[in-house]
Design a protein around this motif. Structure first.
Motif, mmCIF file in Angstrom:
data_model
loop_
_atom_site.group_PDB
_atom_site.id
_atom_site.type_symbol
_atom_site.label_atom_id
_atom_site.label_comp_id
_atom_site.label_asym_id
_atom_site.label_seq_id
_atom_site.Cartn_x
_atom_site.Cartn_y
_atom_site.Cartn_z
ATOM 1 N N HIS A 215 -51.359 -1.015 45.461
ATOM 2 C CA HIS A 215 -50.836 -1.519 44.456
ATOM 3 C C HIS A 215 -51.592 -1.105 43.114
ATOM 4 N N SER A 216 -53.292 -1.246 43.228
ATOM 5 C CA SER A 216 -54.102 0.226 42.511
ATOM 6 C C SER A 216 -53.579 1.429 42.982
ATOM 7 N N ARG A 217 -53.732 2.492 42.451
ATOM 8 C CA ARG A 217 -54.005 3.727 42.091
ATOM 9 C C ARG A 217 -54.062 5.175 41.395
#
Length: 221
Positions: A215-217
């Motif tokens: 999701h977070s990258r």
């Protein structure tokens, strides 16, 4: 054609230009699954980064890239090798990365006109494009393989620094420690054939697959 690893004059300048971080490929947008490896705790620091990259050089996609580059160097079978390189991309993100960078390389390398650019399919995997263009400009196969691998390792270290896995000084120590492996892998790939393709870095392949749903990258791969 310049034999072996020796390269000088205009071919040397072109090799340095094409492998420079400033060459407009967009490689800074990709980590090759390293971001997911850091997320999952497989790579935690500079020592882990060095082990990760050493495995990639000996047994992973870096080895396959070098073999594909060597096979593309001065051959007439570019379409077949390009199709094989695309098929070997083990995940959607790896496929997108190598094809996008290959097309970007062809576009940027057109500043040095060559008929080989018309013979390459577009899109095309980066190592295939690099090998074909290097041969067309008189850059020896071993120098092309070693330079390419050095640039890929350098890019991975840059990604690791942005992921806070390593500082700049520690990252340079990793690059220094991997010099012998880069040279050896490049030399072996230059003498290899397509029958020598193969990888067994399962953790790296799984990390590349799992990054697709992260999701977070920071990176696109």
């Amino acid at each position: 054609m310049i034999d072996g690893a020796a390269v000088s004059g205009a071919p040397l300048l072109r090799l340095l230009a094409w492998l420079s971080p400033a060459f407009p490929l967009g490689g800074f947008s990709y980590s090759g699954g390293l971001e997911r490896a850091a997320h999952d705790g497989f790579v935690r620091d500079a020592d882990g980064l060095q082990a990760w990259l050493a495995a990639g050089l000996a047994h992973g996609f870096l080895w396959n890239d070098a073999v594909l580059l060597a096979a593309s160097h001065g051959t007439d079978a570019l379409d077949d090798i390009a199709a094989l390189a695309e098929a070997l991309a083990g995940s959607r993100e790896r496929h997108g990365e190598t094809m996008a960078l290959g097309s970007a390389f062809m576009g940027a390398a057109s500043a040095w006109p060559s008929p080989v650019l018309e013979r390459l399919p577009d899109p095309v995997a980066l190592p295939v494009a690099f090998g074909a263009v290097a041969a067309a400009h008189g850059i020896g196969i071993e120098a092309a393989c070693q330079g390419y691998l050095h640039a890929q390792v350098s890019q991975a270290i840059s990604a690791a620094i942005r992921l806070s896995l390593s500082g700049q000084v520690a990252g340079l120590r990793v690059l220094s420690a991997l010099e012998a492996s880069i040279l050896d892998t490049g030399a072996r790939a230059a003498a290899a054939s397509l029958e020598d393709l193969g990888a067994c870095t399962f953790r790296a392949d799984i990390a590349a697959l799992r990054h697709e749903t992260q999701h977070s990258r920071l990176f696109r791969s």
